[in-house]
Design a protein around this motif. Structure first.
Motif, PDB file in Angstrom:
ATOM      1  N   GLN A 138      37.590  30.344  29.882  1.00 50.68           N
ATOM      2  CA  GLN A 138      36.963  30.787  31.128  1.00 50.68           C
ATOM      3  C   GLN A 138      37.405  29.926  32.304  1.00 50.68           C
ATOM      4  OE1 GLN A 138      32.950  30.398  29.560  1.00 50.68           O
ATOM      5  NE2 GLN A 138      32.686  32.623  29.569  1.00 50.68           N
TER       6      GLN A 138
ATOM      7  N   GLU B 137      40.815  31.081  33.193  1.00 52.62           N
ATOM      8  CA  GLU B 137      40.732  32.385  33.858  1.00 52.62           C
ATOM      9  C   GLU B 137      40.356  32.220  35.326  1.00 52.62           C
ATOM     10  OE1 GLU B 137      38.238  36.587  33.414  1.00 52.62           O
ATOM     11  OE2 GLU B 137      38.101  35.045  31.865  1.00 52.62           O
ATOM     12  N   PHE B 138      39.476  31.257  35.616  1.00 49.66           N
ATOM     13  CA  PHE B 138      39.110  30.980  37.003  1.00 49.66           C
ATOM     14  C   PHE B 138      40.295  30.392  37.765  1.00 49.66           C
ATOM     15  CE2 PHE B 138      37.358  28.176  40.291  1.00 49.66           C
ATOM     16  CZ  PHE B 138      36.537  29.066  40.974  1.00 49.66           C
TER      17      PHE B 138
ATOM     18  N   ASP C  34      43.382  30.955  37.175  1.00 51.88           N
ATOM     19  CA  ASP C  34      44.383  32.009  37.360  1.00 51.88           C
ATOM     20  C   ASP C  34      44.179  32.786  38.657  1.00 51.88           C
ATOM     21  OD1 ASP C  34      45.678  31.388  35.025  1.00 51.88           O
ATOM     22  OD2 ASP C  34      44.600  32.852  33.806  1.00 51.88           O
ATOM     23  N   GLN C  35      42.938  32.804  39.164  1.00 51.80           N
ATOM     24  CA  GLN C  35      42.655  33.539  40.396  1.00 51.80           C
ATOM     25  C   GLN C  35      43.250  32.857  41.627  1.00 51.80           C
ATOM     26  OE1 GLN C  35      38.468  34.601  40.816  1.00 51.80           O
ATOM     27  NE2 GLN C  35      38.206  34.451  38.600  1.00 51.80           N
ATOM     28  N   TYR C  36      43.533  31.549  41.505  1.00 49.81           N
ATOM     29  CA  TYR C  36      44.010  30.791  42.657  1.00 49.81           C
ATOM     30  C   TYR C  36      45.397  30.186  42.457  1.00 49.81           C
ATOM     31  CZ  TYR C  36      39.142  31.003  44.195  1.00 49.81           C
ATOM     32  OH  TYR C  36      37.904  31.438  44.588  1.00 49.81           O
TER      33      TYR C  36
ATOM     34  N   THR D 245      40.724  23.494  42.990  1.00 50.96           N
ATOM     35  CA  THR D 245      40.156  24.730  42.451  1.00 50.96           C
ATOM     36  C   THR D 245      39.176  24.443  41.331  1.00 50.96           C
ATOM     37  OG1 THR D 245      42.219  25.887  42.994  1.00 50.96           O
ATOM     38  CG2 THR D 245      40.722  26.967  41.455  1.00 50.96           C
TER      39      THR D 245
ATOM     40  N   GLU E 277      49.006  37.333  45.714  1.00 54.16           N
ATOM     41  CA  GLU E 277      48.076  37.546  44.611  1.00 54.16           C
ATOM     42  C   GLU E 277      46.823  36.666  44.604  1.00 54.16           C
ATOM     43  OE1 GLU E 277      49.830  37.715  40.768  1.00 54.16           O
ATOM     44  OE2 GLU E 277      51.394  39.129  41.366  1.00 54.16           O
ATOM     45  N   PRO E 278      46.926  35.332  44.860  1.00 52.38           N
ATOM     46  CA  PRO E 278      45.709  34.502  44.763  1.00 52.38           C
ATOM     47  C   PRO E 278      44.620  34.951  45.720  1.00 52.38           C
ATOM     48  CG  PRO E 278      47.691  33.130  44.875  1.00 52.38           C
ATOM     49  CD  PRO E 278      48.114  34.531  45.182  1.00 52.38           C
ATOM     50  N   ARG E 279      43.385  34.596  45.399  1.00 53.78           N
ATOM     51  CA  ARG E 279      42.254  34.973  46.251  1.00 53.78           C
ATOM     52  C   ARG E 279      42.359  34.340  47.632  1.00 53.78           C
ATOM     53  NH1 ARG E 279      36.663  34.409  43.057  1.00 53.78           N
ATOM     54  NH2 ARG E 279      35.979  35.121  45.118  1.00 53.78           N
ATOM     55  N   ASN E 280      43.024  33.187  47.700  1.00 51.25           N
ATOM     56  CA  ASN E 280      43.204  32.522  48.990  1.00 51.25           C
ATOM     57  C   ASN E 280      44.658  32.607  49.466  1.00 51.25           C
ATOM     58  OD1 ASN E 280      44.199  30.888  46.979  1.00 51.25           O
ATOM     59  ND2 ASN E 280      43.530  28.977  47.926  1.00 51.25           N
TER      60      ASN E 280
ATOM     61  N   ARG F 215      46.517  37.209  52.727  1.00 56.58           N
ATOM     62  CA  ARG F 215      45.121  37.668  52.755  1.00 56.58           C
ATOM     63  C   ARG F 215      44.342  36.970  53.869  1.00 56.58           C
ATOM     64  NH1 ARG F 215      42.552  38.520  46.728  1.00 56.58           N
ATOM     65  NH2 ARG F 215      44.141  39.911  45.894  1.00 56.58           N
TER      66      ARG F 215
END
Length: 410
Positions: free
Chosen positions: A71, A74-75, A77-79, A131, A324-327, A331
């Motif tokens: 987990q 996985e977190f 991977d978002q950044y 992160t 792709e990343p959230r930040n 974006r």
């Protein structure tokens, strides 16, 4: 200490002849006997043990809520794009840090596994640390090794890096003692040369020697406000036994040390050596002896048992970092324009040119932001306040802005 014949303990009323000694107070005629001192000392120890038990119980209640290694990754991977090996190492180490804090007092003692990450600039070492800090239920701080010097010299004392951790824990010492410290730019304190010198290496080997006791675990007196220590300053004792240390550095040029060890520079027939395609490929074969060759002392390498590397970002990875990343930087700009009521879009060709420019200057993911800033500065200046409600960044616009940008051309 001589007994005071006519004096009585202000707490229990015993006379001087009934006790071993009396300690005078701040006012005349005020004394405390050794028996009362022992009782007060015992009460303080019980309170400290209760506080430790409460802190451990508080953490144990949340253990079921602690994210598992998969987990945590996985977190991340978002950044963070790529760096699968480094993210896996960090995820396991942080999870084990939680379990170590709750280990039972038995014959088996789980030792902490401090980590060192090696990778070129712009590959995500600091980003991974920042992160993962969002996800943790323990105090976390990032400090820079370049400002540290040996005690007594201009710069910050080694102990002052724990001041940041205390601040992150709101000066709760028990909470800080189970925190995580990320030491950035660890390669900048490498020994300046193998040859001994009459001058002291106060910002290199001197700092490494000072870090040893912190990494292994000892009680360190920390200045509460940071800065230089002086005799009149009040110190806070901090036990570093349960503090996890994560170190990161670019180690620029270490590929040559790895190549020399692997005997890959061979001429003619390959006799035991190994040929690699690119210089960047060497990092995957890094071993502790390469860090020693670079300038880290063996003692500090032994206290950083987990060694992982970050791979240089290729063109495909940089392209993903852009979007792709959230930040992701694109974006962020879309959100900035949206706040002005403008829909922002990036053409695929424009993104490709930005990536090509970043690859050309070898700045990694960090260079992407500088390039996009240079491309968008005029648009950010001109578009707000106009009737424009849709704006598209084209390859032509990127090329024109890069041609004008002295910052990128340098």
């Amino acid at each position: 200490m001589p007994k005071a014949k006519s004096n009585k303990c202000s707490f229990c009323g015993r006379s001087a002849s009934e006790v071993r000694f009396m300690v005078p107070g701040g006012e005349p005629g005020v004394f405390i006997c050794d028996s009362c001192i022992d009782i007060i000392n015992g009460m303080i120890q019980e309170m400290e043990q209760d506080d430790k038990a409460k802190n451990k119980q508080k953490l144990s209640k949340n253990l079921s809520d602690v994210p598992k290694p998969a987990q945590i990754k996985e977190f991340l991977d978002q950044y963070v794009i790529g760096q699968e090996s480094a993210k896996k190492y960090l995820s396991v180490s942080v999870y084990n840090h939680y379990k170590r804090l709750l280990q039972a007092d038995d014959d088996t003692d789980i030792e902490k596994s401090n980590i060192i990450m090696v990778g070129p600039t712009g590959t995500g070492k600091t980003l991974i640390a920042k992160t993962i800090a969002r996800l943790l239920d323990v105090p976390f701080t990032i400090v820079d090794a370049t400002v540290l010097t040996q005690a007594g010299y201009v710069g910050e004392d080694i102990e002052s890096l724990l001041t940041r951790l205390l601040q992150a824990a709101d000066y709760d010492v028990a909470k800080a003692e189970r925190g995580i410290v990320f030491i950035d730019e660890i390669d900048k304190i490498a020994r300046k040369g193998d040859n001994p010198s009459i001058t002291r290496d106060v910002s290199g080997e001197g700092v490494q020697q000072g870090l040893l006791k912190l990494l292994e675990g000892s009680i360190v007196n920390v200045p509460p406000q940071g800065g230089r220590k002086h005799p009149e300053q009040r110190m806070i004792p901090v036990d570093t036994k349960n503090i996890l240390f994560i170190c990161g550095g670019a180690f620029d040029g270490i590929e040559q040390k790895i190549a020399h060890r692997m005997n890959s520079h061979v001429v003619g027939y390959v006799t035991g050596g190994r040929r690699l395609g690119k210089k960047d490929d060497y990092l995957q074969y890094i071993e502790p002896q390469d860090l020693k060759s670079f300038g880290l002392i063996p003692e500090i390498i032994g206290r950083l048992p987990v060694l992982t590397h970050l791979e240089p970002l290729d063109k495909e990875a940089l392209r993903r970092v852009l979007t792709e990343p959230r930040n992701a930087i694109t974006r962020q700009y879309k959100k900035l324009f949206k706040m002005d009521g403008v829909e922002l879009e990036f053409d695929e060709d424009a993104l490709d040119l930005i990536v090509d420019t970043a690859v050309k200057y070898k700045l990694g993911a960090r260079g992407l932001r500088s390039i996009v800033e240079s491309v968008m500065i005029d648009s950010m200046y001109e578009v707000p306040g106009t009737d424009i409600r849709q704006f598209t960044v084209t390859r032509q616009l990127v090329a024109e802005q890069l041609a004008k940008s002295t910052k990128i051309q340098q």
